[in-house]
Design a protein around this motif. Sequence first.
Motif, PDB file in Angstrom:
ATOM      1  N   THR A  11      -1.131 -30.679  34.811  1.00 20.64           N
ATOM      2  CA  THR A  11      -0.953 -30.909  33.372  1.00 20.64           C
ATOM      3  C   THR A  11      -0.189 -29.783  32.682  1.00 20.64           C
ATOM      4  O   THR A  11       0.102 -29.871  31.496  1.00 20.64           O
ATOM      5  CB  THR A  11      -2.333 -31.043  32.694  1.00 20.64           C
ATOM      6  OG1 THR A  11      -3.123 -29.912  33.105  1.00 20.64           O
ATOM      7  CG2 THR A  11      -3.045 -32.323  33.097  1.00 20.64           C
ATOM      8  N   ALA A  13       2.938 -26.666  32.147  1.00 21.93           N
ATOM      9  CA  ALA A  13       4.389 -26.718  31.933  1.00 21.93           C
ATOM     10  C   ALA A  13       5.113 -26.944  33.265  1.00 21.93           C
ATOM     11  O   ALA A  13       6.013 -27.787  33.369  1.00 21.93           O
ATOM     12  CB  ALA A  13       4.861 -25.417  31.288  1.00 21.93           C
ATOM     13  N   SER A  37      -7.914 -28.829  35.377  1.00 20.94           N
ATOM     14  CA  SER A  37      -9.283 -28.409  35.060  1.00 20.94           C
ATOM     15  C   SER A  37     -10.122 -29.626  34.673  1.00 20.94           C
ATOM     16  O   SER A  37      -9.587 -30.714  34.438  1.00 20.94           O
ATOM     17  CB  SER A  37      -9.273 -27.409  33.918  1.00 20.94           C
ATOM     18  OG  SER A  37      -9.089 -28.084  32.701  1.00 20.94           O
ATOM     19  N   ARG A  39     -11.317 -30.181  31.963  1.00 20.16           N
ATOM     20  CA  ARG A  39     -10.883 -30.623  30.625  1.00 20.16           C
ATOM     21  C   ARG A  39      -9.914 -31.800  30.704  1.00 20.16           C
ATOM     22  O   ARG A  39      -9.864 -32.641  29.815  1.00 20.16           O
ATOM     23  CB  ARG A  39     -10.156 -29.473  29.888  1.00 20.16           C
ATOM     24  CG  ARG A  39     -10.986 -28.274  29.576  1.00 20.16           C
ATOM     25  CD  ARG A  39     -10.126 -27.216  28.865  1.00 20.16           C
ATOM     26  NE  ARG A  39      -9.096 -26.632  29.736  1.00 20.16           N
ATOM     27  CZ  ARG A  39      -9.306 -25.586  30.536  1.00 20.16           C
ATOM     28  NH1 ARG A  39     -10.486 -25.021  30.567  1.00 20.16           N
ATOM     29  NH2 ARG A  39      -8.346 -25.098  31.296  1.00 20.16           N
ATOM     30  N   SER A  40      -9.120 -31.837  31.763  1.00 19.98           N
ATOM     31  CA  SER A  40      -8.083 -32.870  31.872  1.00 19.98           C
ATOM     32  C   SER A  40      -8.491 -34.051  32.750  1.00 19.98           C
ATOM     33  O   SER A  40      -7.723 -35.023  32.868  1.00 19.98           O
ATOM     34  CB  SER A  40      -6.806 -32.266  32.452  1.00 19.98           C
ATOM     35  OG  SER A  40      -6.369 -31.204  31.664  1.00 19.98           O
TER      36      SER A  40
END
Length: 333
Positions: A11, A13, A37, A39-40
């Motif tokens: 996710t 760059a 992570s 989070r994703s």
Amino acid sequence: MAYRTAIMGATGAVGTEFLAILEQRNFPLASLKLLASARSAGKKLSFRGEELPVEELTDKSFKGVELVLASAGGDLSKKYAPVAVAAGAVVVDNTSAFRMDPTVPLVVPEVNPQDIARHKGIIANPNCSTIIMNVPVWPLHQVNPIRRIVVSTYQAASGAGAKAMEELKEAARAMLDGRGFTPKVLPHMAAFNVFSHNSAVGPDGYNLEETKMVKETWKIFHDPAILITATCVRVPVLRAHSEAINLEFTRPMTEQQVREILSQAPGVKVVDDRQKNYFPMPLDASGQDDVLAGRIRQDYSVPGGRGIALFVCGDQIRKGAALNAVQIAEMLH
Ligand code: A2P
């Protein structure tokens, strides 16, 4: 050979650029796993017309994986690259975790592709500023050995990750709107400003980025005799690095010779129009594979016609990171 592949940091760059480059180059994939992570986890990223789910990176992520493209940060590479290798994968690592490990090849495909063959599971992708300097400097060094390099960089926000790119945009908006802005990702105000590179500064006053450019170039060129000094700074540019490079050669070198060599060098595009005052610019380099090289001229500060100055720009996320790593993966057997 089509690889069962995983992207670590999918996710980010560089991670999202891995997806774009694998698609553009039609890289042979047996399967593709996107890791980031917690989070994703559950997020979707599009690839070849499909929406692929992002999974949380764990110790179990690498079962059956043959190739890992890693760009989730040095600490995570240190932790997970050995796990992936133990599971049978080859890891092309974009972080600095293993670059100076003597058992790990550090590769710019235009410079030292032969080093790939001696990998033991991990191949390191060099620092972005190092790659962008090495691609045009190596073919010159081949013709006329370089004794000394003085390089000053003008580095984009992308080198500090996707969040730093967002911060540059937000900082610019805040400045234009006359609002205050407190930087969170980068150490200083990114918009309308220039500051010394955000890596740690050593006791000798050199920051880590500068030290990487020196030591990595020695390793990639297999030539620790070249004298190199670097000054690395961040500029308010989104995704391409620029570098002013001054070279001292062993023998006299003319600007015409340099222009001829660079116009045939792989990965280099000469942009050097004095009449129009048109030279490499980071906006022109953005999204391109080639390192743009121009402002090729004699460096009169070196006696005997042995000095050359030039200015180069390269896309930090592509050739400086994701593209270089995919090129390495393409050379694996
Ligand atoms: P996430 O987006 O879930 O935070 P960049 O270099 O652009 O900052 O990207 C960093 C990449 O590394 C992102 O894909 C990010 O995922 C991932 N990452 C950061 N921390 C972790 C972690 N603890 N575990 C797995 N991936 C991580």
